[in-house]
Every structure is written in structure tokens, then in C-alpha cells.
Design a protein around this motif. Structure first.
Motif, PDB file in Angstrom:
ATOM      1  N   GLU A  71       0.829  -1.197   0.000  1.00  0.00           N
ATOM      2  CA  GLU A  71       0.000   0.000   0.000  1.00  0.00           C
ATOM      3  C   GLU A  71       0.866   1.251   0.000  1.00  0.00           C
ATOM      4  OE1 GLU A  71      -2.922  -0.112   3.097  1.00  0.00           O
ATOM      5  OE2 GLU A  71      -3.976  -1.835   2.232  1.00  0.00           O
ATOM      6  N   ILE A  72       0.411   2.243  -0.762  1.00  0.00           N
ATOM      7  CA  ILE A  72       1.065   3.546  -0.852  1.00  0.00           C
ATOM      8  C   ILE A  72       0.220   4.545  -0.077  1.00  0.00           C
ATOM      9  CG2 ILE A  72       1.834   5.377  -2.397  1.00  0.00           C
ATOM     10  CD1 ILE A  72       2.083   3.304  -4.607  1.00  0.00           C
ATOM     11  N   ASP A  73       0.786   5.141   0.949  1.00  0.00           N
ATOM     12  CA  ASP A  73       0.081   6.133   1.761  1.00  0.00           C
ATOM     13  C   ASP A  73       0.447   7.524   1.249  1.00  0.00           C
ATOM     14  OD1 ASP A  73      -0.966   7.816   3.734  1.00  0.00           O
ATOM     15  OD2 ASP A  73      -0.677   6.323   5.304  1.00  0.00           O
ATOM     16  N   LEU A  74      -0.543   8.246   0.736  1.00  0.00           N
ATOM     17  CA  LEU A  74      -0.284   9.549   0.126  1.00  0.00           C
ATOM     18  C   LEU A  74       0.072  10.618   1.149  1.00  0.00           C
ATOM     19  CD1 LEU A  74      -3.064   9.736  -2.613  1.00  0.00           C
ATOM     20  CD2 LEU A  74      -0.946   8.421  -2.557  1.00  0.00           C
ATOM     21  N   ARG A  75      -0.076  10.318   2.430  1.00  0.00           N
ATOM     22  CA  ARG A  75       0.268  11.293   3.463  1.00  0.00           C
ATOM     23  C   ARG A  75       1.766  11.343   3.726  1.00  0.00           C
ATOM     24  NH1 ARG A  75      -4.125   8.933   7.573  1.00  0.00           N
ATOM     25  NH2 ARG A  75      -3.150   7.061   6.682  1.00  0.00           N
ATOM     26  N   GLU A  76       2.508  10.354   3.234  1.00  0.00           N
ATOM     27  CA  GLU A  76       3.962  10.401   3.344  1.00  0.00           C
ATOM     28  C   GLU A  76       4.511  11.427   2.358  1.00  0.00           C
ATOM     29  OE1 GLU A  76       6.128   6.742   3.484  1.00  0.00           O
ATOM     30  OE2 GLU A  76       4.353   5.602   4.061  1.00  0.00           O
ATOM     31  N   LYS A  77       5.556  12.108   2.759  1.00  0.00           N
ATOM     32  CA  LYS A  77       6.072  13.226   1.957  1.00  0.00           C
ATOM     33  C   LYS A  77       6.462  12.799   0.553  1.00  0.00           C
ATOM     34  CE  LYS A  77       9.416  17.022   2.051  1.00  0.00           C
ATOM     35  NZ  LYS A  77      10.491  17.699   2.823  1.00  0.00           N
ATOM     36  N   VAL A  78       7.143  11.667   0.419  1.00  0.00           N
ATOM     37  CA  VAL A  78       7.604  11.234  -0.898  1.00  0.00           C
ATOM     38  C   VAL A  78       6.432  10.860  -1.800  1.00  0.00           C
ATOM     39  CG1 VAL A  78       7.844   8.801  -0.272  1.00  0.00           C
ATOM     40  CG2 VAL A  78       9.296   9.763  -2.071  1.00  0.00           C
ATOM     41  N   ASN A  79       5.273  10.546  -1.206  1.00  0.00           N
ATOM     42  CA  ASN A  79       4.107  10.129  -1.991  1.00  0.00           C
ATOM     43  C   ASN A  79       3.121  11.259  -2.262  1.00  0.00           C
ATOM     44  OD1 ASN A  79       5.071   7.479  -1.987  1.00  0.00           O
ATOM     45  ND2 ASN A  79       3.976   6.972  -0.096  1.00  0.00           N
ATOM     46  N   MET A  80       3.427  12.462  -1.817  1.00  0.00           N
ATOM     47  CA  MET A  80       2.484  13.565  -2.002  1.00  0.00           C
ATOM     48  C   MET A  80       2.292  13.942  -3.466  1.00  0.00           C
ATOM     49  SD  MET A  80       3.252  16.139   1.197  1.00  0.00           S
ATOM     50  CE  MET A  80       2.846  15.649   2.875  1.00  0.00           C
ATOM     51  N   ILE A  81       3.201  13.503  -4.336  1.00  0.00           N
ATOM     52  CA  ILE A  81       3.040  13.788  -5.761  1.00  0.00           C
ATOM     53  C   ILE A  81       1.770  13.140  -6.309  1.00  0.00           C
ATOM     54  CG2 ILE A  81       5.487  14.114  -6.222  1.00  0.00           C
ATOM     55  CD1 ILE A  81       5.614  11.229  -7.181  1.00  0.00           C
ATOM     56  N   PHE A  82       1.341  12.035  -5.706  1.00  0.00           N
ATOM     57  CA  PHE A  82       0.128  11.350  -6.168  1.00  0.00           C
ATOM     58  C   PHE A  82      -1.133  12.172  -5.881  1.00  0.00           C
ATOM     59  CE2 PHE A  82       3.166   7.916  -5.465  1.00  0.00           C
ATOM     60  CZ  PHE A  82       3.021   7.162  -6.619  1.00  0.00           C
ATOM     61  N   ALA A  83      -1.040  13.095  -4.925  1.00  0.00           N
ATOM     62  CA  ALA A  83      -2.209  13.880  -4.520  1.00  0.00           C
ATOM     63  C   ALA A  83      -2.110  15.337  -4.939  1.00  0.00           C
ATOM     64  CB  ALA A  83      -2.394  13.786  -3.003  1.00  0.00           C
ATOM     65  N   SER A  84      -1.181  15.665  -5.829  1.00  0.00           N
ATOM     66  CA  SER A  84      -1.040  17.046  -6.277  1.00  0.00           C
ATOM     67  C   SER A  84      -2.303  17.503  -7.001  1.00  0.00           C
ATOM     68  CB  SER A  84       0.161  17.176  -7.219  1.00  0.00           C
ATOM     69  OG  SER A  84       0.186  18.454  -7.827  1.00  0.00           O
ATOM     70  N   PRO A  85      -2.862  18.660  -6.648  1.00  0.00           N
ATOM     71  CA  PRO A  85      -4.091  19.130  -7.316  1.00  0.00           C
ATOM     72  C   PRO A  85      -3.953  19.275  -8.828  1.00  0.00           C
ATOM     73  CG  PRO A  85      -3.643  20.419  -5.338  1.00  0.00           C
ATOM     74  CD  PRO A  85      -2.435  19.560  -5.568  1.00  0.00           C
ATOM     75  N   LYS A  86      -2.722  19.504  -9.322  1.00  0.00           N
ATOM     76  CA  LYS A  86      -2.515  19.674 -10.759  1.00  0.00           C
ATOM     77  C   LYS A  86      -2.328  18.348 -11.493  1.00  0.00           C
ATOM     78  CE  LYS A  86      -0.610  24.351 -10.896  1.00  0.00           C
ATOM     79  NZ  LYS A  86       0.502  25.197 -11.399  1.00  0.00           N
ATOM     80  N   ALA A  87      -2.022  17.292 -10.760  1.00  0.00           N
ATOM     81  CA  ALA A  87      -1.799  15.990 -11.409  1.00  0.00           C
ATOM     82  C   ALA A  87      -2.153  14.881 -10.431  1.00  0.00           C
ATOM     83  CB  ALA A  87      -0.356  15.864 -11.879  1.00  0.00           C
TER      84      ALA A  87
END
Length: 288
Positions: A71-87
Motif C-alpha cells: 500500500e502507498i500512503d499519500l500522506r507520506e512526503k515522498v508520496n504527495m506527488i500522487f495527490a497534487s491538485p494539478k496531477a
């Protein structure tokens, strides 16, 4: 003399034609006929990018294989790219499903698919989106404006509510190429189930077949924290493993998840144990 005059005429004409070419980088007067370029160059490379295919694999060449779910947790700093409002990854997937560019598969367990992750049942775009929204009661009125009852309709989907993705992958050692590598099979957004006022464990909303999704993800740019000109796509992120994750299950005879036999911090230790076993297998293949 005539040749000189002709050359001067041609030169003057070329200068005039060049001066008339629109150049949004240098214009001081807005060009109303077209939208101004948002920047100083057009980003076209990623839009025409193609998938780099996997090396062909024969069953007889597979000396070792291990399936894991992570599982990938988007709350981790390295995974925040998955939750970027632009992408945002979930927006890319849902938009593609709605447009018919991507197929969503049911995550519901059945007799023939006990884990609900074998891509056995196709969902319509409406069914796929319906897995996200909480149901709400909507009043029903008659022609006179009197309420005659209520009906259940799905609520509005909030993409920020998706904070985890689950990945299903195989780790394979190909003796023909002497390569030990992971190959992602599917990816699923995770949703938190709520019923009767109670909150249950997160479950996959649906599954996406990753080899199919690669043709879409390779054309979708990722927002990079340090450099806007990396040209990094979501396909690059998954293929180059530019994310942080933890293992929640490995293939086993009892088909147990880690949380079925470990609790608290022991789940993290067990996840690390599985990860280290995969690393040790690769290290033990070679002599130094």
C-alpha cells in the motif's frame, strides 16, 4: 546588376515574412487570435510518449516468483506527488474510466475470485464511480409538491478522500536474463467503508489492470517538488519505484494478510521481514 537587385528583393521579402511570424515569447502586443503560451516552450514530449515494453518472459525461465500486495500512503512526503491538485492520480484514473479509456474491475470477492483482485468482473463507469460516494437520502415529491418518500442516491465524490492505493505485484527471477524484478499487475484506490455509523477497514474501490493503464500513465506528467522540467510521468514513477510503500500481504498457503496474524508495531516488523527476504534472495544469487 539585375542579380544584385533580385537578391535584395528576396532578402527584403524574407525579412518581412519572418517579422510577421507570431512569436509569443517576444510579443509586447497581446495576440487575440490565439491563447498565449503558458511559458517559453511547448511541452510536447510527454504527450507523445510511448510505453517501454517489458522483456518477454517464458514460464520455463521463471526460477522464482513471489506475489506481494503493498500500500502507498499519500500522506507520506515522498508520496504527495500522487495527490497534487494539478496531477492527482485518482482524478487521472477516474477521468479515463469515464471516457472509456480505462477499464475498472470489481473488487468484490466471489466464489471464483476469493480476494476480488483477479480482474474477473468489469464495472461500468457509473458503477466504478458509485463505489466512492457515500449514499444519501433524497426526498421524493409528487406533482403537487408533497413529499411522498425518499430515495437513496450516491453523494458527491471528493478526490481528497483517497489517501491510499494498493498495488498487486509479482517479484520474478528470470534466469534467462539473470534479472530479479517486480512487475506490477494491478492498482486499486482504497476507500474507507462506513455503515450504520461505524467505520471499517479500508477496502479497494475497484482494480485497474496496470499493463493497460501504462499507456495512459506514460502521457501524464508528475509534479516534481524540485524541478518542473524533469518530464517525469506516472509510468516512470511506478516503473522506477519512486514511491514509498509497505507490504500488507505475501502469497501463502493460508491466504492470510499480515494483519490477520500480527497487530500494532508487529505488522510493520512483518512487512519489513518480507521485504528483507526478497532482498536477501537476490543477494544470495551472486558470489562475491
Amino acid at each position: 546588376m539585375k542579380k544584385i537587385i533580385l537578391a535584395l528583393i528576396l532578402f527584403a521579402g524574407s525579412v518581412q515574412a519572418f517579422a510577421q511570424l507570431p512569436n509569443l515569447n517576444n510579443d509586447t502586443v497581446p495576440q487575440r487570435a490565439q491563447k498565449p503560451l503558458d511559458g517559453y516552450y511547448e511541452k510536447k514530449n510527454i504527450l507523445s510518449a510511448k510505453v517501454s515494453p517489458y522483456a518477454s518472459l517464458r514460464e520455463s525461465d521463471v526460477m522464482f516468483s513471489k506475489r506481494v500486495w503493498r500500500e502507498i500512503d499519500l500522506r507520506e512526503k515522498v508520496n504527495m506527488i500522487f495527490a497534487s491538485p494539478k496531477a492527482r492520480l485518482i482524478t487521472i484514473l477516474t477521468d479515463a474510466i469515464a471516457e472509456g479509456e480505462l477499464t475498472a474491475y470489481s473488487a468484490t470477492a466471489t466464489k471464483d475470485d476469493v480476494n476480488g483482485d483477479e480482474f474477473s468482473s468489469v464495472l461500468t463507469p457509473e458503477q466504478a464511480m458509485g463505489t466512492f460516494a457515500d449514499s444519501v437520502l433524497v426526498p421524493v415529491f409528487d406533482t403537487d409538491g408533497n413529499q411522498t418518500g425518499t430515495t437513496v442516491k450516491p453523494g458527491e465524490f471528493n478526490p481528497d478522500s483517497i489517501i491510499k492505493f494498493r498495488i498487486k505485484e509479482d517479484w520474478i527471477f528470470d534466469k534467462q536474463r539473470s534479472v530479479f524484478e517486480p512487475r506490477i499487475i494491478g492498482i486499486a484506490p482504497m476507500i474507507k467503508i462506513q455503515a450504520a455509523g461505524q467505520s471499517f477497514d479500508e477496502q479497494p474501490a475497484f482494480w485497474i489492470y496496470f499493463p493497460e493503464a501504462r499507456h495512459l500513465l506514460v502521457t501524464k506528467a508528475v509534479m516534481n517538488r524540485d524541478n518542473d522540467a524533469t518530464g517525469l510521468s506516472y509510468d516512470d514513477v511506478f516503473m522506477k519505484r519512486i514511491f514509498s510503500s509497505y507490504i500488507v500481504k505475501e502469497s501463502n498457503p493460508e491466504d492470510l494478510r499480515i494483519k490477520d496474524y500480527a497487530i500494532g508495531i508487529d505488522k510493520l516488523h512483518e512487512s519489513d521481514r518480507v521485504k528483507k527476504e526478497l532482498m536477501n534472495f537476490e543477494h544470495d544469487l551472486w558470489s562475491y
